[in-house]
Design an enzyme around this catalytic site. Structure first.
Site, mmCIF file in Angstrom:
data_model
loop_
_atom_site.group_PDB
_atom_site.id
_atom_site.type_symbol
_atom_site.label_atom_id
_atom_site.label_comp_id
_atom_site.label_asym_id
_atom_site.label_seq_id
_atom_site.Cartn_x
_atom_site.Cartn_y
_atom_site.Cartn_z
ATOM 1 N N GLY A 13 35.381 -20.684 18.821
ATOM 2 C CA GLY A 13 35.409 -20.391 20.247
ATOM 3 C C GLY A 13 36.714 -20.833 20.878
ATOM 4 N N ARG A 16 39.846 -19.444 24.376
ATOM 5 C CA ARG A 16 40.044 -19.839 25.772
ATOM 6 C C ARG A 16 39.291 -21.146 26.045
ATOM 7 N NH1 ARG A 16 36.916 -15.660 25.134
ATOM 8 N NH2 ARG A 16 38.626 -14.225 25.563
ATOM 9 N N ASP A 63 32.186 -13.806 13.745
ATOM 10 C CA ASP A 63 30.914 -14.027 14.432
ATOM 11 C C ASP A 63 30.254 -15.202 13.722
ATOM 12 O OD1 ASP A 63 28.312 -14.073 15.334
ATOM 13 O OD2 ASP A 63 27.925 -11.947 14.995
ATOM 14 N N VAL A 64 30.220 -16.353 14.392
ATOM 15 C CA VAL A 64 29.735 -17.561 13.726
ATOM 16 C C VAL A 64 28.250 -17.523 13.415
ATOM 17 C CG1 VAL A 64 31.570 -19.023 14.672
ATOM 18 C CG2 VAL A 64 29.389 -18.815 15.908
ATOM 19 N N TYR A 154 20.026 -22.711 26.583
ATOM 20 C CA TYR A 154 21.258 -23.488 26.421
ATOM 21 C C TYR A 154 20.944 -24.980 26.255
ATOM 22 C CZ TYR A 154 26.117 -24.890 27.488
ATOM 23 O OH TYR A 154 27.396 -25.420 27.446
ATOM 24 N N ALA A 157 19.561 -25.584 22.821
ATOM 25 C CA ALA A 157 20.627 -25.495 21.818
ATOM 26 C C ALA A 157 21.486 -26.748 21.825
ATOM 27 C CB ALA A 157 21.480 -24.258 22.072
ATOM 28 N N LYS A 158 21.842 -27.212 23.016
ATOM 29 C CA LYS A 158 22.737 -28.362 23.104
ATOM 30 C C LYS A 158 22.044 -29.663 22.723
ATOM 31 C CE LYS A 158 26.550 -26.321 24.201
ATOM 32 N NZ LYS A 158 27.604 -26.194 23.161
#
Length: 253
Positions: A13, A16, A63-64, A154, A157-158
């Site tokens: 990622g 940016r 694409d991870v 999110y 996931a985190k």
């Protein structure tokens, strides 16, 4: 300049935001950096900035969340730059919504990029680290791991990234590999700008509102996170593993 200047790092990622700032910060430390993102062409600016400063960088499209593409990307890095022994799992996406509006696709996409991506990248890189007897894995978590309205996917996931990090630390420590997580608070990036747009606020006003709730009275910048990541990748951090560092301008909770 670091004494380990020839070591190879992969930052996902990295086209940016936090990823780009981290790639450039690691290059300043003397690392050869693979700048990895979904769109290889989007990595050009980060690569050019590293090279203009005298560093070594390679743009890699991947694409991870795709195992075959991850294996191909890591193999390419190993061939063109050298064995990757530093990995920063930063790739991420947002699909914010309240639970009753959140689609299965919203859930799967976020968990796939963040958690599955970190798993696949770590699995692909760990052999190089074990063979070298040295490795540094830094996973990007978030203050949202503590819960945040409209971010069930999110946040999950985190939070998962933190458990994943601690388990990697336990499994890989005997091979000279450390694993730590950095959990940013509010950082001014395209992602937080998108959140402002989603809630219908001007981004400057959104940042000002956030800063008023942060003890240091400002929002974070990508470089703030990059400095913390760089610390965890260094020789001096070899006795620090399985930790979560919140870069949030003050205590949370």
């Amino acid at each position: 300049m670091s004494t380990t200047e020839q070591r190879v790092a992969i930052v996902t990622g990295a086209a940016r935001g936090i990823g780009a700032a981290t790639a450039m910060r690691l290059a300043e430390e003397g690392r050869a950096v693979a700048v990895l993102d979904l769109d290889e062409a989007a990595c050009a600016d980060t690569v050019e900035r590293i090279r203009a400063a005298g560093g070594t960088a390679l743009a890699v499209g991947c694409d991870v969340s795709d195992a075959a593409r991850v294996d191909t990307a890591v193999a390419r890095v190993a061939q063109e730059l050298g064995p990757p022994v530093i990995l920063v799992n930063n790739a991420g996406v947002l699909r914010d919504n309240l639970l009753f509006k959140m689609s299965e696709s919203d859930w799967d996409t976020v968990l796939g990029v963040h958690l599955r991506g970190a798993f696949l990248m770590s699995r692909a890189c760990q052999k190089h680290m074990v063979d070298a007897g040295f490795g540094r894995i830094v996973n990007l978590s978030s203050s949202s791991a503590l819960g945040n309205r409209g971010q069930a996917n999110y946040s999950a996931a985190k939070a998962g990234m933190q458990g994943f990090t601690k388990t990697l630390a336990i499994e890989l420590g005997k091979f000279g590999v450390t694993a730590n997580a950095v959990a940013p608070g509010f950082i001014a990036t395209d992602m937080t700008a998108a959140t402002a747009a989603r809630v219908g606020m001007d981004f400057e006003e959104f940042q000002a509102a956030a800063a008023s709730q942060i003890p240091v009275q400002r929002v974070g910048q990508p470089a703030d996170v990059a400095h913390a990541v760089a610390f965890f990748t260094g020789e001096q951090a070899g006795f620090i593993s399985g930790q979560v560092l919140y870069v949030a301008g003050g205590p949370l909770g």
